[in-house]
Design an enzyme around this catalytic site. Sequence first.
Site, PDB file in Angstrom:
ATOM      1  N   LYS A  16      30.729  50.720  51.885  1.00  0.00           N
ATOM      2  CA  LYS A  16      31.178  49.428  51.355  1.00  0.00           C
ATOM      3  C   LYS A  16      32.691  49.309  51.506  1.00  0.00           C
ATOM      4  O   LYS A  16      33.210  48.280  51.945  1.00  0.00           O
ATOM      5  CB  LYS A  16      30.749  49.283  49.890  1.00  0.00           C
ATOM      6  CG  LYS A  16      29.242  49.075  49.765  1.00  0.00           C
ATOM      7  CD  LYS A  16      28.699  49.263  48.367  1.00  0.00           C
ATOM      8  CE  LYS A  16      27.167  49.200  48.414  1.00  0.00           C
ATOM      9  NZ  LYS A  16      26.508  49.537  47.158  1.00  0.00           N
ATOM     10  N   GLN A  73      27.671  50.846  41.105  1.00  0.00           N
ATOM     11  CA  GLN A  73      26.726  51.553  41.974  1.00  0.00           C
ATOM     12  C   GLN A  73      25.604  52.167  41.131  1.00  0.00           C
ATOM     13  O   GLN A  73      25.870  52.888  40.168  1.00  0.00           O
ATOM     14  CB  GLN A  73      27.482  52.647  42.758  1.00  0.00           C
ATOM     15  CG  GLN A  73      26.654  53.344  43.796  1.00  0.00           C
ATOM     16  CD  GLN A  73      26.200  52.422  44.939  1.00  0.00           C
ATOM     17  OE1 GLN A  73      26.947  51.564  45.409  1.00  0.00           O
ATOM     18  NE2 GLN A  73      24.962  52.587  45.369  1.00  0.00           N
ATOM     19  N   ASP A  99      26.245  41.680  43.446  1.00  0.00           N
ATOM     20  CA  ASP A  99      24.914  42.261  43.662  1.00  0.00           C
ATOM     21  C   ASP A  99      23.816  41.256  43.294  1.00  0.00           C
ATOM     22  O   ASP A  99      22.654  41.459  43.623  1.00  0.00           O
ATOM     23  CB  ASP A  99      24.735  43.522  42.803  1.00  0.00           C
ATOM     24  CG  ASP A  99      24.910  44.798  43.622  1.00  0.00           C
ATOM     25  OD1 ASP A  99      24.795  44.729  44.858  1.00  0.00           O
ATOM     26  OD2 ASP A  99      25.151  45.857  43.020  1.00  0.00           O
TER      27      ASP A  99
END
Length: 296
Positions: A50, A94, A119
């Site tokens: 990322k 995460q 997300d």
Amino acid sequence: MTARILSGREYAAKIKEAAKREADLLGLRPGLAVVMVGDNPASAVYVRNKNKSCEELGFHSVMETLSANTSKERLLAVIDRLNADASIHGILVQLPLPAELSDAEQEVLNRISPDKDVDGFHPVNVGRLSTGQGSLAPCTPAGCIKMLEYADIPMDGKHAVIIGRSNIVGKPMAQLLLAKNATVTICHSHTKDLAKIVREADILVAAIGKPRFVTADMVKPGATVIDVGINRVEPKKLVGDVDFEAVSEVAGAITPVPGGVGLLTVAMLMQNVVTAAKMQLQGNCNIEKTDKGKMA
Ligand code: NAD
């Protein structure tokens, strides 16, 4: 028949190029913060990818690494600080969190400002997606839709079958395909006569987490097969949820593993960071509609 291979590399590059172009037009540097708790090696690889994508596109990227024994309060305080930081347009935590924090996962995700929730896991964004107002949709299914669009694979009126009903992949994939006017069936671990339903799919999405679960006899000739699964079968071998060799003799188009959907997920994250930056710049975070805000 030998299926057309839908290369994650090719479509991820297209998604990133479009994100970069949009960022340049905005005239600001989109910023992403990734919060990682603990030192799960698989998560560390994802987080590095990322950051690398941010660097590649010239985006601002911040990494917050917290030790595995971080308290929930400390983690929430980090999220609060990032929510208030104007240079950060997107925040992601995460997953999975370490075992000690796993009960707090939803509370942690809910603490991210919905407008920075790149997300797309915050209940506000889940609601926006299911009511056709979704701008920040979960990256994996949103990346799959972009790929189908770029690959000129029609969705309108097609029967899409999704195996898997997780909040991260299966359910948002269903919403996104519905918004593209597909007829959607979701199968899961309690589905009866799964193979018969799967054989009806024009578009099949496998998001199960079981190596080579989908076999050639379960696939309609000419179908498009999207393999979301990532399964480690040997120390250095990854396979998907689809028996790639056999199914590619039947399908019309198929994504490989590795080199398929995984690359789209990171690319779509970049697009979501730009979308979040744009919404924050325009100050109208809740009103951007998808093309199917209303469905007949
Ligand atoms: P999950 O474990 O949350 O969900 C799995 C789903 O599969 C469940 O809904 C379950 O009902 C269904 N299932 C399990 N056994 C089944 C069976 N025998 N028959 C029918 N359905 C069955 O998993 P997830 O988070 O949705 O991930 C699925 C897979 O996709 C995993 O391999 C994961 O690693 C991978 N994944 C890949 C990416 C990517 O970027 N490529 C992103 C997220 C997840």
